[in-house]
Design an enzyme around this catalytic site. Structure first.
Site, PDB file in Angstrom:
ATOM      1  N   ALA A   1     -17.384   2.405   5.329  1.00 38.89           N
ATOM      2  CA  ALA A   1     -18.548   3.028   4.696  1.00 38.89           C
ATOM      3  C   ALA A   1     -19.221   3.918   5.724  1.00 38.89           C
ATOM      4  O   ALA A   1     -19.346   3.541   6.898  1.00 38.89           O
ATOM      5  CB  ALA A   1     -19.523   1.959   4.198  1.00 38.89           C
TER       6      ALA A   1
ATOM      7  N   LEU B 277      -9.813   2.051  13.244  1.00 31.12           N
ATOM      8  CA  LEU B 277      -9.383   2.875  12.115  1.00 31.12           C
ATOM      9  C   LEU B 277      -8.703   4.155  12.591  1.00 31.12           C
ATOM     10  O   LEU B 277      -7.646   4.547  12.081  1.00 31.12           O
ATOM     11  CB  LEU B 277     -10.590   3.215  11.234  1.00 31.12           C
TER      12      LEU B 277
ATOM     13  N   GLU C 101       9.234 -14.091 -15.557  1.00 28.32           N
ATOM     14  CA  GLU C 101      10.218 -14.318 -16.614  1.00 28.32           C
ATOM     15  C   GLU C 101      10.165 -15.756 -17.129  1.00 28.32           C
ATOM     16  O   GLU C 101      10.282 -16.000 -18.337  1.00 28.32           O
ATOM     17  CB  GLU C 101      11.637 -14.012 -16.100  1.00 28.32           C
TER      18      GLU C 101
ATOM     19  N   HIS D 280       7.930 -17.683 -11.764  1.00 25.50           N
ATOM     20  CA  HIS D 280       7.988 -16.231 -11.821  1.00 25.50           C
ATOM     21  C   HIS D 280       7.639 -15.765 -13.232  1.00 25.50           C
ATOM     22  O   HIS D 280       7.557 -16.564 -14.169  1.00 25.50           O
ATOM     23  CB  HIS D 280       9.375 -15.738 -11.418  1.00 25.50           C
TER      24      HIS D 280
ATOM     25  N   CYS E  41      15.692 -16.444 -11.652  1.00 26.20           N
ATOM     26  CA  CYS E  41      15.282 -16.086 -13.014  1.00 26.20           C
ATOM     27  C   CYS E  41      16.464 -15.591 -13.843  1.00 26.20           C
ATOM     28  O   CYS E  41      16.513 -15.793 -15.059  1.00 26.20           O
ATOM     29  CB  CYS E  41      14.199 -15.017 -12.966  1.00 26.20           C
TER      30      CYS E  41
END
Length: 334
Positions: A157, A283, A53, A51, A87
Protein backbone atom coordinates in the site's frame (compact mmCIF):
# COMPACT_ATOMS: atom_id res chain seq x y z
CA UNK A 1 -21.31 -21.29 -26.45
CA UNK A 2 -21.08 -25.08 -26.88
CA UNK A 3 -22.38 -27.36 -24.13
CA UNK A 4 -18.85 -28.52 -23.29
CA UNK A 5 -17.84 -24.95 -22.52
CA UNK A 6 -20.93 -24.36 -20.38
CA UNK A 7 -20.08 -27.26 -18.08
CA UNK A 8 -16.33 -26.57 -17.93
CA UNK A 9 -17.21 -22.99 -17.01
CA UNK A 10 -19.38 -24.35 -14.18
CA UNK A 11 -16.51 -26.61 -13.08
CA UNK A 12 -14.21 -23.58 -12.95
CA UNK A 13 -16.80 -21.69 -10.93
CA UNK A 14 -17.10 -24.31 -8.19
CA UNK A 15 -13.36 -25.07 -8.23
CA UNK A 16 -12.73 -21.65 -6.65
CA UNK A 17 -14.30 -22.95 -3.45
CA UNK A 18 -11.03 -24.79 -2.83
CA UNK A 19 -8.85 -21.66 -2.98
CA UNK A 20 -6.58 -21.56 0.06
CA UNK A 21 -7.40 -25.04 1.39
CA UNK A 22 -6.18 -27.52 -1.23
CA UNK A 23 -2.55 -26.34 -1.31
CA UNK A 24 -0.19 -27.69 -2.45
CA UNK A 25 -2.74 -29.62 -4.53
CA UNK A 26 -4.53 -27.81 -7.37
CA UNK A 27 -8.10 -26.57 -6.80
CA UNK A 28 -10.00 -28.64 -9.34
CA UNK A 29 -13.69 -28.54 -10.20
CA UNK A 30 -15.74 -31.43 -11.63
CA UNK A 31 -19.29 -31.69 -12.99
CA UNK A 32 -21.24 -34.81 -14.01
CA UNK A 33 -23.92 -34.39 -16.67
CA UNK A 34 -26.72 -36.78 -17.68
CA UNK A 35 -28.98 -35.77 -20.58
CA UNK A 36 -27.91 -32.11 -20.30
CA UNK A 37 -28.67 -32.00 -16.57
CA UNK A 38 -26.04 -31.70 -13.83
CA UNK A 39 -26.51 -34.68 -11.50
CA UNK A 40 -23.32 -34.24 -9.45
CA UNK A 41 -20.55 -31.74 -8.91
CA UNK A 42 -17.60 -31.31 -6.59
CA UNK A 43 -14.38 -29.46 -5.92
CA UNK A 44 -11.12 -30.54 -4.33
CA UNK A 45 -11.37 -30.99 -0.57
CA UNK A 46 -8.81 -29.59 1.85
CA UNK A 47 -5.36 -31.17 1.43
CA UNK A 48 -5.48 -34.87 2.22
CA UNK A 49 -9.19 -35.15 1.38
CA UNK A 50 -11.09 -36.21 -1.71
CA UNK A 51 -10.30 -34.86 -5.14
CA UNK A 52 -12.96 -33.06 -7.17
CA UNK A 53 -13.90 -36.10 -9.28
CA UNK A 54 -14.49 -38.22 -6.18
CA UNK A 55 -16.71 -35.55 -4.60
CA UNK A 56 -18.68 -35.18 -7.84
CA UNK A 57 -19.22 -38.94 -8.17
CA UNK A 58 -20.22 -39.19 -4.50
CA UNK A 59 -22.79 -36.42 -5.07
CA UNK A 60 -24.66 -38.49 -7.67
CA UNK A 61 -27.60 -40.15 -5.91
CA UNK A 62 -28.37 -42.72 -8.59
CA UNK A 63 -25.01 -44.31 -9.43
CA UNK A 64 -26.55 -46.30 -12.29
CA UNK A 65 -26.67 -43.06 -14.28
CA UNK A 66 -22.87 -42.72 -14.23
CA UNK A 67 -22.43 -45.27 -17.02
CA UNK A 68 -24.55 -42.99 -19.25
CA UNK A 69 -23.08 -39.63 -18.17
CA UNK A 70 -20.28 -37.20 -19.04
CA UNK A 71 -17.67 -36.00 -16.57
CA UNK A 72 -16.30 -32.48 -16.97
CA UNK A 73 -13.13 -31.59 -15.07
CA UNK A 74 -10.83 -28.54 -15.13
CA UNK A 75 -7.62 -30.60 -14.90
CA UNK A 76 -6.62 -34.06 -16.07
CA UNK A 77 -7.68 -36.74 -13.53
CA UNK A 78 -4.73 -38.12 -11.56
CA UNK A 79 -3.37 -41.58 -12.28
CA UNK A 80 -1.11 -42.16 -9.27
CA UNK A 81 -1.47 -42.95 -5.58
CA UNK A 82 -0.79 -39.98 -3.32
CA UNK A 83 -2.80 -38.99 -0.27
CA UNK A 84 -5.77 -40.53 -2.12
CA UNK A 85 -6.22 -43.26 -4.79
CA UNK A 86 -6.11 -42.33 -8.51
CA UNK A 87 -9.23 -40.54 -9.76
CA UNK A 88 -8.86 -42.14 -13.19
CA UNK A 89 -9.36 -45.56 -11.56
CA UNK A 90 -12.62 -44.45 -9.94
CA UNK A 91 -13.90 -43.05 -13.24
CA UNK A 92 -13.17 -46.38 -14.92
CA UNK A 93 -14.77 -48.36 -12.07
CA UNK A 94 -18.02 -46.46 -12.57
CA UNK A 95 -17.88 -46.93 -16.36
CA UNK A 96 -18.24 -43.22 -17.09
CA UNK A 97 -18.08 -43.28 -20.90
CA UNK A 98 -16.97 -39.73 -21.67
CA UNK A 99 -14.59 -37.32 -19.91
CA UNK A 100 -14.09 -33.70 -20.99
CA UNK A 101 -10.92 -32.09 -19.63
CA UNK A 102 -9.96 -28.41 -19.48
CA UNK A 103 -6.18 -28.89 -19.53
CA UNK A 104 -3.48 -31.53 -19.12
CA UNK A 105 -1.79 -31.95 -15.73
CA UNK A 106 1.89 -30.90 -15.86
CA UNK A 107 2.81 -32.86 -12.73
CA UNK A 108 5.31 -35.46 -14.04
CA UNK A 109 3.49 -38.14 -12.03
CA UNK A 110 0.38 -37.52 -14.17
CA UNK A 111 1.24 -35.54 -17.37
CA UNK A 112 -0.97 -37.42 -19.82
CA UNK A 113 -0.97 -40.73 -17.95
CA UNK A 114 -4.48 -40.18 -16.60
CA UNK A 115 -5.77 -39.50 -20.11
CA UNK A 116 -3.96 -42.56 -21.49
CA UNK A 117 -5.43 -44.77 -18.76
CA UNK A 118 -8.96 -43.55 -19.48
CA UNK A 119 -8.59 -44.08 -23.22
CA UNK A 120 -7.15 -47.58 -22.68
CA UNK A 121 -10.28 -48.43 -20.69
CA UNK A 122 -12.48 -47.37 -23.63
CA UNK A 123 -13.44 -43.94 -22.34
CA UNK A 124 -13.93 -41.17 -24.89
CA UNK A 125 -11.68 -38.26 -23.81
CA UNK A 126 -11.84 -34.66 -25.02
CA UNK A 127 -9.00 -32.33 -23.96
CA UNK A 128 -8.55 -28.56 -24.19
CA UNK A 129 -12.05 -27.15 -23.60
CA UNK A 130 -11.59 -23.57 -22.31
CA UNK A 131 -7.92 -24.49 -21.96
CA UNK A 132 -6.63 -20.93 -21.49
CA UNK A 133 -9.18 -20.23 -18.75
CA UNK A 134 -8.34 -23.53 -17.01
CA UNK A 135 -4.60 -22.83 -17.14
CA UNK A 136 -5.16 -19.36 -15.72
CA UNK A 137 -7.28 -20.84 -12.93
CA UNK A 138 -4.53 -23.36 -12.14
CA UNK A 139 -1.76 -20.72 -12.36
CA UNK A 140 -0.25 -21.56 -8.98
CA UNK A 141 -0.09 -25.25 -9.84
CA UNK A 142 1.41 -24.72 -13.30
CA UNK A 143 3.96 -22.17 -12.09
CA UNK A 144 5.13 -24.60 -9.43
CA UNK A 145 5.62 -27.53 -11.81
CA UNK A 146 6.77 -25.67 -14.92
CA UNK A 147 8.93 -22.91 -13.41
CA UNK A 148 10.04 -24.84 -10.31
CA UNK A 149 9.05 -22.02 -7.98
CA UNK A 150 6.00 -20.64 -6.18
CA UNK A 151 3.52 -18.32 -7.87
CA UNK A 152 4.70 -14.91 -6.61
CA UNK A 153 2.32 -12.06 -5.73
CA UNK A 154 3.70 -8.65 -4.76
CA UNK A 155 1.49 -6.60 -2.48
CA UNK A 156 1.86 -3.20 -0.87
CA UNK A 157 0.00 0.00 0.00
CA UNK A 158 1.28 3.47 -0.81
CA UNK A 159 0.09 7.02 -0.27
CA UNK A 160 -1.11 9.34 -3.02
CA UNK A 161 2.36 10.87 -3.07
CA UNK A 162 4.12 7.49 -3.38
CA UNK A 163 5.31 6.53 0.12
CA UNK A 164 4.84 3.22 1.95
CA UNK A 165 5.81 4.46 5.42
CA UNK A 166 6.85 7.63 7.24
CA UNK A 167 10.54 8.21 7.98
CA UNK A 168 9.96 7.84 11.71
CA UNK A 169 7.12 6.91 14.07
CA UNK A 170 6.47 6.72 17.78
CA UNK A 171 5.30 3.11 18.06
CA UNK A 172 6.45 -0.29 16.78
CA UNK A 173 3.34 -0.98 14.71
CA UNK A 174 2.09 -0.32 11.17
CA UNK A 175 0.96 3.11 10.04
CA UNK A 176 -2.23 2.35 8.10
CA UNK A 177 -2.48 3.85 4.62
CA UNK A 178 -5.61 1.99 3.49
CA UNK A 179 -9.12 1.72 4.89
CA UNK A 180 -10.68 -1.16 6.84
CA UNK A 181 -12.18 -2.80 3.75
CA UNK A 182 -8.88 -2.88 1.89
CA UNK A 183 -7.17 -4.39 4.93
CA UNK A 184 -9.86 -7.05 5.17
CA UNK A 185 -9.32 -7.90 1.50
CA UNK A 186 -5.58 -8.22 2.16
CA UNK A 187 -6.33 -10.72 4.93
CA UNK A 188 -8.57 -12.67 2.58
CA UNK A 189 -5.63 -12.87 0.17
CA UNK A 190 -3.40 -14.19 2.94
CA UNK A 191 -5.84 -17.03 3.52
CA UNK A 192 -5.75 -17.89 -0.19
CA UNK A 193 -1.97 -18.27 -0.51
CA UNK A 194 0.46 -20.84 0.82
CA UNK A 195 2.96 -18.41 2.36
CA UNK A 196 3.67 -14.74 3.10
CA UNK A 197 7.10 -13.07 3.17
CA UNK A 198 8.59 -9.89 4.66
CA UNK A 199 12.07 -8.55 5.25
CA UNK A 200 13.90 -7.83 8.49
CA UNK A 201 13.12 -4.12 8.59
CA UNK A 202 9.36 -4.70 8.34
CA UNK A 203 9.50 -6.90 11.43
CA UNK A 204 11.72 -4.44 13.31
CA UNK A 205 9.53 -1.45 12.45
CA UNK A 206 6.01 -2.92 12.55
CA UNK A 207 6.25 -6.16 14.56
CA UNK A 208 3.50 -7.75 12.40
CA UNK A 209 1.78 -11.08 13.09
CA UNK A 210 1.27 -11.82 9.36
CA UNK A 211 -1.80 -13.89 10.21
CA UNK A 212 -5.39 -14.01 8.98
CA UNK A 213 -7.41 -11.99 11.51
CA UNK A 214 -9.96 -10.01 9.50
CA UNK A 215 -11.04 -13.04 7.49
CA UNK A 216 -11.88 -16.67 8.22
CA UNK A 217 -9.35 -18.94 6.55
CA UNK A 218 -6.23 -21.03 6.76
CA UNK A 219 -3.10 -19.33 8.08
CA UNK A 220 -0.27 -18.94 5.56
CA UNK A 221 3.25 -20.06 6.38
CA UNK A 222 5.23 -16.97 7.44
CA UNK A 223 8.64 -16.39 5.83
CA UNK A 224 11.03 -13.73 7.09
CA UNK A 225 14.41 -12.70 5.68
CA UNK A 226 16.76 -12.33 8.64
CA UNK A 227 20.27 -12.33 7.22
CA UNK A 228 22.23 -11.94 10.47
CA UNK A 229 19.62 -13.31 12.90
CA UNK A 230 18.69 -9.91 14.34
CA UNK A 231 15.18 -11.04 15.19
CA UNK A 232 14.58 -12.79 18.49
CA UNK A 233 11.69 -15.01 19.56
CA UNK A 234 9.77 -12.12 21.16
CA UNK A 235 8.56 -10.79 17.79
CA UNK A 236 4.96 -11.70 16.91
CA UNK A 237 6.06 -13.40 13.71
CA UNK A 238 7.52 -16.21 15.82
CA UNK A 239 4.37 -16.90 17.86
CA UNK A 240 2.67 -20.30 17.69
CA UNK A 241 -0.30 -19.26 15.50
CA UNK A 242 1.32 -20.74 12.41
CA UNK A 243 4.68 -21.95 11.06
CA UNK A 244 7.51 -19.47 10.43
CA UNK A 245 10.50 -20.01 8.14
CA UNK A 246 13.51 -17.81 8.84
CA UNK A 247 15.96 -17.24 5.97
CA UNK A 248 19.45 -16.37 7.19
CA UNK A 249 22.93 -16.39 5.63
CA UNK A 250 23.03 -20.10 6.48
CA UNK A 251 20.24 -20.77 3.97
CA UNK A 252 21.21 -18.50 1.07
CA UNK A 253 24.21 -16.52 -0.18
CA UNK A 254 23.36 -12.83 0.22
CA UNK A 255 26.20 -11.88 -2.14
CA UNK A 256 24.30 -13.52 -5.00
CA UNK A 257 20.83 -12.68 -6.41
CA UNK A 258 18.51 -13.17 -3.46
CA UNK A 259 15.00 -13.57 -4.87
CA UNK A 260 15.84 -16.58 -7.05
CA UNK A 261 17.47 -18.33 -4.09
CA UNK A 262 14.43 -17.70 -1.91
CA UNK A 263 12.12 -19.01 -4.64
CA UNK A 264 14.25 -22.14 -4.96
CA UNK A 265 14.25 -22.66 -1.19
CA UNK A 266 10.45 -22.37 -1.04
CA UNK A 267 10.03 -24.71 -4.02
CA UNK A 268 12.06 -27.36 -2.20
CA UNK A 269 9.69 -26.92 0.76
CA UNK A 270 6.73 -27.62 -1.55
CA UNK A 271 5.30 -24.08 -1.22
CA UNK A 272 3.32 -23.29 -4.38
CA UNK A 273 2.35 -19.63 -3.85
CA UNK A 274 3.54 -16.66 -1.80
CA UNK A 275 2.63 -13.04 -1.16
CA UNK A 276 5.60 -10.68 -0.78
CA UNK A 277 4.33 -7.98 1.60
CA UNK A 278 7.39 -5.83 2.09
CA UNK A 279 9.14 -3.68 2.74
CA UNK A 280 10.27 -1.65 -0.24
CA UNK A 281 13.76 -3.19 -0.36
CA UNK A 282 12.38 -6.74 -0.32
CA UNK A 283 9.73 -5.99 -2.94
CA UNK A 284 12.22 -4.18 -5.17
CA UNK A 285 14.57 -7.17 -4.99
CA UNK A 286 11.92 -9.40 -6.55
CA UNK A 287 10.98 -6.71 -9.09
CA UNK A 288 14.60 -6.14 -10.14
CA UNK A 289 15.19 -9.87 -10.55
CA UNK A 290 11.98 -10.02 -12.63
CA UNK A 291 10.74 -12.76 -10.32
CA UNK A 292 7.04 -12.09 -9.86
CA UNK A 293 3.75 -12.99 -11.50
CA UNK A 294 1.21 -10.53 -10.15
CA UNK A 295 1.32 -7.25 -8.22
CA UNK A 296 -1.51 -5.84 -6.10
CA UNK A 297 -1.07 -2.18 -5.27
CA UNK A 298 -3.33 -0.19 -2.97
CA UNK A 299 -3.20 3.61 -3.22
CA UNK A 300 -4.66 5.26 -0.13
CA UNK A 301 -6.02 8.74 0.43
CA UNK A 302 -3.23 9.87 2.74
CA UNK A 303 -0.15 11.91 1.87
CA UNK A 304 3.10 11.74 3.88
CA UNK A 305 5.05 14.38 1.88
CA UNK A 306 8.21 12.52 2.89
CA UNK A 307 9.02 8.99 3.93
CA UNK A 308 10.08 5.61 2.53
CA UNK A 309 9.40 5.54 -1.20
CA UNK A 310 7.22 2.84 -2.73
CA UNK A 311 8.78 0.22 -5.04
CA UNK A 312 9.17 1.06 -8.72
CA UNK A 313 7.19 -1.37 -10.83
CA UNK A 314 6.73 -1.87 -14.56
CA UNK A 315 4.03 -4.28 -15.61
CA UNK A 316 0.78 -4.70 -17.50
CA UNK A 317 -2.15 -3.06 -15.72
CA UNK A 318 -4.94 -5.66 -15.52
CA UNK A 319 -7.57 -3.84 -13.49
CA UNK A 320 -8.38 -0.83 -11.31
CA UNK A 321 -10.98 -1.01 -8.54
CA UNK A 322 -12.21 1.60 -6.08
CA UNK A 323 -12.59 0.39 -2.49
CA UNK A 324 -14.30 3.39 -0.98
CA UNK A 325 -11.51 6.00 -0.91
CA UNK A 326 -8.75 3.53 -1.86
CA UNK A 327 -7.68 2.53 -5.37
CA UNK A 328 -6.58 -1.05 -6.02
CA UNK A 329 -4.43 -1.69 -9.08
CA UNK A 330 -3.60 -5.22 -10.27
CA UNK A 331 -0.59 -5.77 -12.54
CA UNK A 332 0.79 -8.76 -14.39
CA UNK A 333 4.44 -9.04 -15.34
CA UNK A 334 5.06 -8.11 -18.99
Amino acid sequence: MQNHEVYIKRALQIAKNGLGTTRPNPMVGAVIVYKNNIIGEGFTSAYGGNHAEVNAINAVKDKTLLSKSKLYVTLEPCSHFGKTPPCSNLIIEHNIPQVIIGCVDDNPEVAGKGIAKLKAAGCKVTVGVLEAECKQHHKRFFTFYNKKRPYIILKWAETKDGFVAPISKNEQKPVWITNTYSRQLAHKWRAQEHAILVGTNTVLEDNPSLTVRDWCGKQPIRVVIDRTSKLDADFKIFNTETETIKITNSEIDFNQPIAIQIADLLYKRNINSIIIEGGTQTLQTFIDEKLWDEARLFIGDAQFKEGIKAPLLKGQLISETKIKNDLLKIYAKD
